[in-house]
Design a protein around this motif. Structure first.
Motif, PDB file in Angstrom:
ATOM      1  N   PRO A 148       5.830 -20.797  13.668  1.00 32.47           N
ATOM      2  CA  PRO A 148       6.912 -20.834  12.682  1.00 32.47           C
ATOM      3  C   PRO A 148       7.373 -19.462  12.233  1.00 32.47           C
ATOM      4  CG  PRO A 148       4.831 -21.270  11.611  1.00 32.47           C
ATOM      5  CD  PRO A 148       4.532 -21.172  13.079  1.00 32.47           C
ATOM      6  N   ASP A 149       6.693 -18.400  12.695  1.00 32.65           N
ATOM      7  CA  ASP A 149       6.991 -17.056  12.194  1.00 32.65           C
ATOM      8  C   ASP A 149       7.235 -16.067  13.331  1.00 32.65           C
ATOM      9  OD1 ASP A 149       4.381 -17.040  13.129  1.00 32.65           O
ATOM     10  OD2 ASP A 149       3.692 -15.607  11.635  1.00 32.65           O
ATOM     11  N   SER A 150       7.974 -16.486  14.340  1.00 31.51           N
ATOM     12  CA  SER A 150       8.254 -15.619  15.485  1.00 31.51           C
ATOM     13  C   SER A 150       9.511 -14.784  15.220  1.00 31.51           C
ATOM     14  CB  SER A 150       8.450 -16.463  16.749  1.00 31.51           C
ATOM     15  OG  SER A 150       8.744 -15.644  17.855  1.00 31.51           O
ATOM     16  N   LEU A 151       9.385 -13.457  15.397  1.00 31.94           N
ATOM     17  CA  LEU A 151      10.500 -12.539  15.178  1.00 31.94           C
ATOM     18  C   LEU A 151      11.120 -12.155  16.514  1.00 31.94           C
ATOM     19  CD1 LEU A 151      11.838 -10.833  12.810  1.00 31.94           C
ATOM     20  CD2 LEU A 151      10.432  -8.940  13.654  1.00 31.94           C
ATOM     21  N   GLY A 152      12.442 -12.171  16.582  1.00 30.91           N
ATOM     22  CA  GLY A 152      13.162 -11.755  17.780  1.00 30.91           C
ATOM     23  C   GLY A 152      13.924 -10.457  17.546  1.00 30.91           C
ATOM     24  N   ILE A 153      14.170  -9.733  18.639  1.00 29.27           N
ATOM     25  CA  ILE A 153      14.927  -8.481  18.584  1.00 29.27           C
ATOM     26  C   ILE A 153      16.060  -8.578  19.593  1.00 29.27           C
ATOM     27  CG2 ILE A 153      14.822  -5.975  18.761  1.00 29.27           C
ATOM     28  CD1 ILE A 153      11.746  -6.227  18.594  1.00 29.27           C
ATOM     29  N   TYR A 154      17.280  -8.259  19.154  1.00 28.23           N
ATOM     30  CA  TYR A 154      18.446  -8.278  20.039  1.00 28.23           C
ATOM     31  C   TYR A 154      19.110  -6.909  20.024  1.00 28.23           C
ATOM     32  CZ  TYR A 154      17.916 -13.316  20.300  1.00 28.23           C
ATOM     33  OH  TYR A 154      17.411 -14.576  20.526  1.00 28.23           O
ATOM     34  N   LEU A 155      19.365  -6.392  21.193  1.00 33.48           N
ATOM     35  CA  LEU A 155      19.950  -5.056  21.360  1.00 33.48           C
ATOM     36  C   LEU A 155      21.283  -5.180  22.085  1.00 33.48           C
ATOM     37  CD1 LEU A 155      18.170  -1.852  22.547  1.00 33.48           C
ATOM     38  CD2 LEU A 155      20.061  -2.737  23.918  1.00 33.48           C
ATOM     39  N   THR A 156      22.325  -4.565  21.523  1.00 29.39           N
ATOM     40  CA  THR A 156      23.668  -4.643  22.113  1.00 29.39           C
ATOM     41  C   THR A 156      24.322  -3.265  22.112  1.00 29.39           C
ATOM     42  OG1 THR A 156      23.891  -6.862  21.152  1.00 29.39           O
ATOM     43  CG2 THR A 156      25.865  -5.867  22.081  1.00 29.39           C
ATOM     44  N   TRP A 157      24.744  -2.832  23.278  1.00 28.03           N
ATOM     45  CA  TRP A 157      25.488  -1.577  23.399  1.00 28.03           C
ATOM     46  C   TRP A 157      26.954  -1.818  23.081  1.00 28.03           C
ATOM     47  CZ3 TRP A 157      24.813   3.469  23.564  1.00 28.03           C
ATOM     48  CH2 TRP A 157      25.892   4.277  23.965  1.00 28.03           C
ATOM     49  N   ALA A 158      27.597  -0.856  22.445  1.00 23.37           N
ATOM     50  CA  ALA A 158      29.014  -0.938  22.078  1.00 23.37           C
ATOM     51  C   ALA A 158      29.321  -2.269  21.389  1.00 23.37           C
ATOM     52  CB  ALA A 158      29.901  -0.753  23.303  1.00 23.37           C
ATOM     53  N   PRO A 159      28.692  -2.531  20.251  1.00 22.33           N
ATOM     54  CA  PRO A 159      28.873  -3.823  19.590  1.00 22.33           C
ATOM     55  C   PRO A 159      30.311  -4.036  19.125  1.00 22.33           C
ATOM     56  CG  PRO A 159      27.779  -2.264  18.122  1.00 22.33           C
ATOM     57  CD  PRO A 159      27.832  -1.617  19.469  1.00 22.33           C
ATOM     58  N   ARG A 160      30.762  -5.233  19.311  1.00 22.14           N
ATOM     59  CA  ARG A 160      32.076  -5.649  18.814  1.00 22.14           C
ATOM     60  C   ARG A 160      32.113  -7.165  18.807  1.00 22.14           C
ATOM     61  NH1 ARG A 160      33.275  -3.973  24.163  1.00 22.14           N
ATOM     62  NH2 ARG A 160      34.108  -5.671  25.473  1.00 22.14           N
ATOM     63  N   ALA A 161      32.955  -7.713  17.966  1.00 20.03           N
ATOM     64  CA  ALA A 161      33.079  -9.162  17.868  1.00 20.03           C
ATOM     65  C   ALA A 161      33.474  -9.736  19.228  1.00 20.03           C
ATOM     66  CB  ALA A 161      34.117  -9.525  16.818  1.00 20.03           C
ATOM     67  N   GLY A 162      32.805 -10.813  19.609  1.00 19.35           N
ATOM     68  CA  GLY A 162      33.113 -11.456  20.884  1.00 19.35           C
ATOM     69  C   GLY A 162      32.119 -11.146  21.991  1.00 19.35           C
ATOM     70  N   ARG A 163      31.155 -10.259  21.734  1.00 16.18           N
ATOM     71  CA  ARG A 163      30.125  -9.997  22.736  1.00 16.18           C
ATOM     72  C   ARG A 163      29.362 -11.293  23.045  1.00 16.18           C
ATOM     73  NH1 ARG A 163      30.746  -5.631  25.895  1.00 16.18           N
ATOM     74  NH2 ARG A 163      30.453  -3.637  24.835  1.00 16.18           N
ATOM     75  N   THR A 164      28.944 -11.450  24.298  1.00 20.80           N
ATOM     76  CA  THR A 164      28.208 -12.645  24.695  1.00 20.80           C
ATOM     77  C   THR A 164      26.714 -12.337  24.794  1.00 20.80           C
ATOM     78  OG1 THR A 164      28.349 -12.202  27.072  1.00 20.80           O
ATOM     79  CG2 THR A 164      30.215 -13.347  26.046  1.00 20.80           C
ATOM     80  N   ASP A 165      25.909 -13.383  24.890  1.00 23.34           N
ATOM     81  CA  ASP A 165      24.472 -13.187  25.010  1.00 23.34           C
ATOM     82  C   ASP A 165      24.107 -12.470  26.303  1.00 23.34           C
ATOM     83  OD1 ASP A 165      23.992 -14.361  22.576  1.00 23.34           O
ATOM     84  OD2 ASP A 165      23.552 -16.336  23.407  1.00 23.34           O
TER      85      ASP A 165
END
Length: 227
Positions: free
Chosen positions: A163-180
């Protein structure tokens, strides 16, 4: 010689049976784990557990709305957007409650403590914390801040044994509309999964590679040497 599979995993294996059903003890354990997972989803984040930060909110005004309207959790409220101070940043570190505030409260601070010494020389804005936030909200924040790279720490969907799993997401050049497909993910950060030191090591590697190659996602492979 019989092998007890439960000695090797927390997964629900080798539960035994009583007639056509589970033993009473295993049934009660399942119900308890299910209740803990539900509680993790509904629990509100207490920002006091986190290092000094700028507190933001998504467009989802409360937890019930957040769970029913994932789209609102992907964008900032109008008031929060005005709290962002743009600059020229190499990376922005963001924490969001996601679907497990308990994961954030337990693991975000020690993970950041393991990561920040590795980022000496990186231009970073203050830490930003988002209430009722989804993964994609990091794209808007990073874009508004003018960050080349965004790193989002978020509570993952709870499992019956995690119940306490932490995730990390990294995105280069962030902008609205980026996909997974344009992000990299490090999952299950917690003492029973990926420990803080190894998670920070992997994340730092990905951050360096993303900056050097100016990309993230499926084109960026995580092949950091183990500690």
């Amino acid at each position: 010689m019989a092998i007890d599979l439960r000695a090797f995993t927390n997964a629900r294996v080798a539960l035994g049976r009583a007639g056509h059903s589970l033993p009473t003890a295993e049934l009660l354990r399942f119900q308890l784990d299910h209740a803990r997972a539900r509680d993790a989803v509904h629990q509100a984040l207490d920002p006091c557990h986190l290092p000094p930060h700028v507190l933001l909110r998504s467009a989802a005004l409360d937890r019930a709305t957040y769970l029913r309207r994932p789209d609102l959790g992907r964008r900032l409220s109008s008031d929060s957007a005005g709290l962002l101070a743009p600059g020229e940043y190499d990376a922005a570190l963001i924490v969001a409650d996601g679907l497990s505030a308990v994961a954030v409260e337990r693991h975000a601070r020690p993970l950041l403590a393991a990561l920040l010494p590795k980022l000496e020389g990186w231009r970073l804005p203050p830490l930003h914390v988002v209430l009722q936030g989804r993964v994609a909200i990091g794209d808007e924040i990073g874009q508004r801040l003018g960050a080349a790279l965004v790193v989002l720490l978020i509570g993952e969907r709870p499992g019956l044994t995690s119940p306490d799993s932490l995730g990390i997401y990294l995105t280069w050049a962030p902008r609205a509309g980026r996909t997974d497909a344009e992000r990299n993910c490090i999952s299950n950060v917690r003492p029973e999964g990926l420990d803080y030191a190894l998670a920070a090591h992997k994340l730092h590697f990905l951050m360096q590679e993303a900056r050097a190659r100016r990309l993230s996602g499926v084109a960026l492979k995580e092949d950091a040497l183990l500690l």
